[in-house]
Enzyme design. Structure first.
Site, PDB file in Angstrom:
ATOM      1  N   ASP A   1     -36.983 -11.624  -2.025  1.00 40.07           N
ATOM      2  CA  ASP A   1     -35.963 -11.631  -2.976  1.00 40.07           C
ATOM      3  C   ASP A   1     -34.877 -12.733  -2.590  1.00 40.07           C
ATOM      4  OD1 ASP A   1     -34.520  -9.882  -5.193  1.00 40.07           O
ATOM      5  OD2 ASP A   1     -32.781 -10.463  -4.034  1.00 40.07           O
TER       6      ASP A   1
ATOM      7  N   ASN B   1     -26.711 -18.377 -10.875  1.00 41.85           N
ATOM      8  CA  ASN B   1     -26.558 -18.400 -12.393  1.00 41.85           C
ATOM      9  C   ASN B   1     -25.291 -18.597 -12.706  1.00 41.85           C
ATOM     10  OD1 ASN B   1     -29.114 -18.534 -12.893  1.00 41.85           O
ATOM     11  ND2 ASN B   1     -29.331 -16.357 -12.937  1.00 41.85           N
TER      12      ASN B   1
ATOM     13  N   HIS C   1     -27.788 -21.143 -16.057  1.00 36.60           N
ATOM     14  CA  HIS C   1     -29.260 -20.397 -15.983  1.00 36.60           C
ATOM     15  C   HIS C   1     -30.336 -21.554 -15.911  1.00 36.60           C
ATOM     16  CE1 HIS C   1     -28.289 -16.184 -16.385  1.00 36.60           C
ATOM     17  NE2 HIS C   1     -27.532 -16.511 -17.360  1.00 36.60           N
TER      18      HIS C   1
ATOM     19  N   ASP D   1     -33.176 -21.481 -12.965  1.00 35.83           N
ATOM     20  CA  ASP D   1     -34.809 -21.656 -13.225  1.00 35.83           C
ATOM     21  C   ASP D   1     -35.288 -22.680 -12.303  1.00 35.83           C
ATOM     22  OD1 ASP D   1     -34.418 -19.882 -15.280  1.00 35.83           O
ATOM     23  OD2 ASP D   1     -34.527 -21.390 -17.019  1.00 35.83           O
TER      24      ASP D   1
ATOM     25  N   GLU E   1     -35.449 -12.370  -9.671  1.00 35.37           N
ATOM     26  CA  GLU E   1     -35.539 -13.268  -8.589  1.00 35.37           C
ATOM     27  C   GLU E   1     -36.393 -12.777  -7.555  1.00 35.37           C
ATOM     28  OE1 GLU E   1     -31.689 -10.984  -8.135  1.00 35.37           O
ATOM     29  OE2 GLU E   1     -32.949 -11.728  -9.689  1.00 35.37           O
TER      30      GLU E   1
END
Length: 329
Positions: free
Chosen positions: A206, A214, A219, A223, A249
């Site tokens: 994670d 973010n 965002h 990405d 994530e």
């Protein structure tokens, strides 16, 4: 003695001459009809994009191939009519054993309609072929085994199938396995390990503080982080390992045949690889870290869920203990 006078246009035709003339006209009509029929057959065969073929099983001789052979195989038909090995040698090496075995099955089944294999055409291109075959109806007393078939180019269909499979099994953003496909592969690896008594390791990963990335950079930047993490996973893992994005994530990996010590070494390499990543947003650069939970198959594990739960618990311990670390469960 009176001389025979030449016939005039008013003289009635002699019966023998009339019959001969009718027979001649009939014959000419039959020839014309046969010629038209042959031209029609030839035109039809030339327009069909599939290869119609006939093969003598005993003599291994190709008796006939339609004009589409040269378009599909990119080789002169005269060569394959002279030597069956021209067809055999065009088959993609990895598919040759299957192509020959499935052809032989027609002797038992009478028809085989699911043959698909690859060929290398005259230009060196790999093409997929669907090659159905049947035993020809034999006349009484004829001992020859004639196999007839129809071979079609299905390359575009196979490419479409491959693309649909990729879309169904791949996470669009990271191009790693999606959740459904990952767990299907993990289940298969788990079942194999249980059956054969081989080791198996399971890893959950994670990204630390991903929400902050973010919120701070947007965002689109998030990405990019996900994509780079996936690239790192694919670069570090071994052939045969499975890596996928299973949500948000969070990523997961399964290591078939991998001992706990070896799995830990892979996880450590992945940790270092991710720590070396550098990102920039405007004038600001930043890095990311991950928390990993690692576990291995035990005799008590009866389902894949038990490995997943143990790795998940270990990953959250890594979070609570300060992040950016690997915890074994």
């Amino acid at each position: 003695m009176a001389k025979d006078l030449p016939p005039t246009f008013t003289d009635p035709p002699r019966p023998e001459a009339a019959q001969t003339l009718l027979a001649l006209l009939h014959a000419q009509g039959e020839v014309a009809r046969l010629s038209e029929r042959e031209q029609l057959y030839s035109s039809l065969l030339d327009s069909v994009n599939a290869v119609l073929w006939a093969f003598d099983w005993e003599t291994r001789q190709v008796l006939y191939v339609s004009p589409a052979y040269e378009r599909l195989f990119g080789r002169p038909a005269s060569l394959v009519l002279a030597d069956y090995n021209e067809w055999r040698d065009a088959i993609y090496p990895d598919d040759l054993e299957y192509a020959e075995r499935s052809l032989a099955q027609v002797l038992v089944k009478g028809t085989v309609e699911d043959r698909e294999y690859r060929i290398l055409n005259g230009a060196g291109e790999v093409r997929w072929v669907s090659d159905k075959c049947y035993i020809n109806q034999q006349r009484e007393g004829d001992q020859r085994v004639i196999i007839v078939g129809i071979a079609e180019d299905i390359t575009e269909k196979k490419q479409l199938e491959g693309e649909l499979h990729r879309l169904a099994t791949t996470d669009v953003l990271t191009q790693s396995s999606n959740r459904r496909h990952f767990f299907e592969c993990a289940q298969q690896a788990f079942d194999n390990a249980r059956i054969h008594g081989t080791p198996l390791a399971f890893l959950l990963l994670d990204i630390d503080d991903f929400k902050l990335i973010n919120d701070s950079y947007g965002h689109q930047e998030g990405d990019q982080v996900l994509q780079r993490i996936a690239d790192s996973g694919k670069a570090v893992l071994r052939r045969g390992d499975q890596f996928g994005r299973i949500g948000g994530e969070e990523f997961a990996a399964v290591f078939p045949g991998c001992t706990a010590q070896m799995a830990e070494q892979i996880a450590e390499r992945l940790q270092r690889e991710i720590q070396c990543l550098s990102f920039s947003h405007g004038q600001q650069t930043y890095g990311v870290t991950v928390s990993q939970g690692l576990t291995g198959l035990t005799d008590e594990d009866e389902t894949l869920d038990s490995l997943f739960a143990r790795a998940d618990a270990a990953m959250y311990r890594a979070k609570r203990q300060g992040k950016n670390q690997i915890v074994k469960g």
